[in-house]
Design a protein around this motif. Structure first.
Motif, PDB file in Angstrom:
ATOM      1  N   VAL A 137       0.829  -1.202   0.000  1.00  0.00           N
ATOM      2  CA  VAL A 137       0.000   0.000   0.000  1.00  0.00           C
ATOM      3  C   VAL A 137       0.863   1.251   0.000  1.00  0.00           C
ATOM      4  CG1 VAL A 137      -1.732   1.310   1.267  1.00  0.00           C
ATOM      5  CG2 VAL A 137      -1.865  -1.189   1.201  1.00  0.00           C
ATOM      6  N   THR A 138       0.694   2.082  -1.013  1.00  0.00           N
ATOM      7  CA  THR A 138       1.338   3.389  -1.096  1.00  0.00           C
ATOM      8  C   THR A 138       0.579   4.212  -2.133  1.00  0.00           C
ATOM      9  OG1 THR A 138       3.465   4.525  -1.351  1.00  0.00           O
ATOM     10  CG2 THR A 138       2.998   2.730  -2.887  1.00  0.00           C
ATOM     11  N   LYS A 139       0.923   5.492  -2.294  1.00  0.00           N
ATOM     12  CA  LYS A 139       0.182   6.364  -3.203  1.00  0.00           C
ATOM     13  C   LYS A 139       0.367   5.930  -4.653  1.00  0.00           C
ATOM     14  CE  LYS A 139       0.148  10.589  -0.410  1.00  0.00           C
ATOM     15  NZ  LYS A 139       0.555  12.021  -0.346  1.00  0.00           N
ATOM     16  N   THR A 140      -0.744   5.973  -5.399  1.00  0.00           N
ATOM     17  CA  THR A 140      -0.688   5.623  -6.824  1.00  0.00           C
ATOM     18  C   THR A 140      -1.483   6.640  -7.631  1.00  0.00           C
ATOM     19  OG1 THR A 140      -2.565   4.129  -6.482  1.00  0.00           O
ATOM     20  CG2 THR A 140      -0.360   3.146  -6.473  1.00  0.00           C
ATOM     21  N   THR A 141      -1.166   7.934  -7.460  1.00  0.00           N
ATOM     22  CA  THR A 141      -1.872   8.971  -8.208  1.00  0.00           C
ATOM     23  C   THR A 141      -1.435   8.946  -9.672  1.00  0.00           C
ATOM     24  OG1 THR A 141      -0.180  10.661  -7.810  1.00  0.00           O
ATOM     25  CG2 THR A 141      -1.908  10.413  -6.136  1.00  0.00           C
ATOM     26  N   ASP A 142      -2.277   9.494 -10.546  1.00  0.00           N
ATOM     27  CA  ASP A 142      -1.920   9.564 -11.968  1.00  0.00           C
ATOM     28  C   ASP A 142      -0.677  10.424 -12.169  1.00  0.00           C
ATOM     29  OD1 ASP A 142      -4.010   7.946 -12.598  1.00  0.00           O
ATOM     30  OD2 ASP A 142      -5.285   9.503 -13.473  1.00  0.00           O
ATOM     31  N   LEU A 143      -0.492  11.454 -11.325  1.00  0.00           N
ATOM     32  CA  LEU A 143       0.687  12.315 -11.436  1.00  0.00           C
ATOM     33  C   LEU A 143       1.955  11.498 -11.221  1.00  0.00           C
ATOM     34  CD1 LEU A 143       1.718  15.230 -11.782  1.00  0.00           C
ATOM     35  CD2 LEU A 143       1.579  15.482  -9.290  1.00  0.00           C
ATOM     36  N   ILE A 144       1.959  10.654 -10.196  1.00  0.00           N
ATOM     37  CA  ILE A 144       3.117   9.807  -9.908  1.00  0.00           C
ATOM     38  C   ILE A 144       3.337   8.814 -11.044  1.00  0.00           C
ATOM     39  CG2 ILE A 144       3.916   7.924  -8.415  1.00  0.00           C
ATOM     40  CD1 ILE A 144       2.699   9.429  -6.054  1.00  0.00           C
ATOM     41  N   ILE A 145       2.255   8.174 -11.502  1.00  0.00           N
ATOM     42  CA  ILE A 145       2.375   7.160 -12.547  1.00  0.00           C
ATOM     43  C   ILE A 145       2.883   7.780 -13.843  1.00  0.00           C
ATOM     44  CG2 ILE A 145       1.127   5.488 -13.938  1.00  0.00           C
ATOM     45  CD1 ILE A 145       1.600   4.726 -10.967  1.00  0.00           C
ATOM     46  N   ASN A 146       2.371   8.937 -14.206  1.00  0.00           N
ATOM     47  CA  ASN A 146       2.823   9.588 -15.441  1.00  0.00           C
ATOM     48  C   ASN A 146       4.288  10.012 -15.347  1.00  0.00           C
ATOM     49  OD1 ASN A 146       0.756   9.701 -17.518  1.00  0.00           O
ATOM     50  ND2 ASN A 146      -0.462  10.883 -16.060  1.00  0.00           N
ATOM     51  N   ALA A 147       4.704  10.481 -14.172  1.00  0.00           N
ATOM     52  CA  ALA A 147       6.113  10.869 -14.000  1.00  0.00           C
ATOM     53  C   ALA A 147       7.030   9.666 -14.193  1.00  0.00           C
ATOM     54  CB  ALA A 147       6.314  11.483 -12.617  1.00  0.00           C
ATOM     55  N   LEU A 148       6.632   8.522 -13.642  1.00  0.00           N
ATOM     56  CA  LEU A 148       7.436   7.305 -13.804  1.00  0.00           C
ATOM     57  C   LEU A 148       7.397   6.816 -15.252  1.00  0.00           C
ATOM     58  CD1 LEU A 148       6.457   5.445 -10.515  1.00  0.00           C
ATOM     59  CD2 LEU A 148       8.678   6.450 -11.056  1.00  0.00           C
ATOM     60  N   ALA A 149       6.214   6.907 -15.873  1.00  0.00           N
ATOM     61  CA  ALA A 149       6.098   6.486 -17.269  1.00  0.00           C
ATOM     62  C   ALA A 149       6.999   7.320 -18.170  1.00  0.00           C
ATOM     63  CB  ALA A 149       4.640   6.581 -17.726  1.00  0.00           C
ATOM     64  N   ASN A 150       7.079   8.612 -17.899  1.00  0.00           N
ATOM     65  CA  ASN A 150       7.968   9.487 -18.675  1.00  0.00           C
ATOM     66  C   ASN A 150       9.426   9.080 -18.477  1.00  0.00           C
ATOM     67  OD1 ASN A 150       5.788  10.979 -19.605  1.00  0.00           O
ATOM     68  ND2 ASN A 150       5.975  12.551 -18.016  1.00  0.00           N
ATOM     69  N   ALA A 151       9.793   8.891 -17.221  1.00  0.00           N
ATOM     70  CA  ALA A 151      11.191   8.557 -16.911  1.00  0.00           C
ATOM     71  C   ALA A 151      11.574   7.184 -17.453  1.00  0.00           C
ATOM     72  CB  ALA A 151      11.410   8.607 -15.407  1.00  0.00           C
ATOM     73  N   PHE A 152      10.632   6.265 -17.483  1.00  0.00           N
ATOM     74  CA  PHE A 152      10.913   4.905 -17.939  1.00  0.00           C
ATOM     75  C   PHE A 152      10.676   4.738 -19.437  1.00  0.00           C
ATOM     76  CE2 PHE A 152       9.603   3.167 -13.472  1.00  0.00           C
ATOM     77  CZ  PHE A 152      10.751   3.731 -12.928  1.00  0.00           C
TER      78      PHE A 152
END
Length: 296
Positions: free
Chosen positions: A49-64
């Motif tokens: 369990v941890t935060k899974t906001t779209d902002l976080i996911i999109n930032a990781l998707a960009n970096a990856f």
């Protein structure tokens, strides 16, 4: 624990790890991208369990360097986590003080599973236990537990068994014949338990089969009791998480997820099914045990 969120969290963590490693980025580097600690990011990849906001996911998707399909999958999984049903979560919270901490993960997997295979060498599986059978086990393990706390433990067991009323849930119990020779709570409690097994085995989505002492293959003697959870597709992403195997120990539990480990248990499950008696013959053996060996 958010009921129903266990599988999408595991799937999201698996996808993030694949993309991160493809780009040769460390967990520390990924943590810096979303401005969190390495420990928190590690929990994300572990499906905890941890935060899974779209902002976080999109930032990781960009970096990856995720492509459109990979990004959409990550966002769909994050959405499934946030929209996971909470009705059962209230049930577990209400019993939080009587649930061993390590058992929370088991409950999450059990809720999410569409198919469970349970191989037991000494005891009846929890989902098939009568209240009095389980009471005897609780008293044996915790003789000083207050009676009111015992009743709450038993209430939780009964609630878990509501899964068996779901026609989309399949439970296959494969029991060593040894299970039929242990008296738990005395002859009356044990015979009632075996009658209960006979009744449950008549339910279309429940199978109870016995591996007799005369089985030609000794595979059951070489394998400790285990539970294997299988899962259907997630509703939005349609991802199917691989099976998880749970092996209970007296001082610690194991959750096995690596393909090489799970594959071995899939193979053992099939071998056990091959040597187990058919369902009708297993019911006959249960009835014979009640009528003859328990003196009825």
């Amino acid at each position: 624990m958010a009921a129903g969120s266990t599988l999408p969290r595991r799937a999201l963590g698996r996808q993030l790890r694949k993309l991160r490693e493809r780009n040769e980025i460390s967990q520390n580097g990924a943590a810096r991208i979303i401005e969190t600690s390495p420990q928190t990011y590690g929990r994300l990849e572990e499906g905890k369990v941890t935060k899974t906001t779209d902002l976080i996911i999109n930032a990781l998707a960009n970096a990856f360097r995720a492509d459109d399909v990979e990004r959409r999958l990550l966002l769909d999984l994050a959405q499934e986590i946030r929209q996971a049903p909470t009705s059962k979560a209230g049930l577990w919270r209400a019993h939080a003080d009587v649930i061993p901490k390590a058992f929370n993960h088991f409950l999450g997997l059990e809720e999410s599973a569409s198919h469970v295979v349970s191989w037991q060498t000494t005891l009846v599986p929890g989902l098939l236990q009568t209240r009095e059978y389980r009471r005897a086990l609780v008293w044996a393990e915790h003789p000083d537990m207050p009676p009111e706390e015992v009743e709450r433990v038993l209430d939780l067991v009964v609630k878990r068994q509501e899964l068996l009323t779901n026609s989309d849930f399949r439970f296959d119990a494969i029991l060593s014949e040894a299970v039929l020779h242990y008296l738990v709570g005395g002859p009356g409690v044990t015979s009632d338990q075996f009658r209960h097994l006979v009744e449950l085995s008549e339910i279309p989505n429940v199978s109870v089969r016995i591996v007799p002492f005369t089985a030609k293959s000794p595979v059951g003697l070489l394998t400790r009791s285990f539970v294997m959870f299988g899962f259907g597709p997630l509703p939005t992403s349609k991802q199917i998480e691989p099976p998880v195997v749970y092996v209970e120990g007296f001082v610690g539990d194991l959750y096995l997820e690596r393909d090489v480990e799970v594959t071995q248990y899939v193979d053992v499950s099939q071998k056990l099914a091959d040597v187990a008696l058919p369902e009708a013959a297993s019911r006959d053996l249960l009835l014979a045990r009640i009528n003859k060996e328990l003196g009825e």
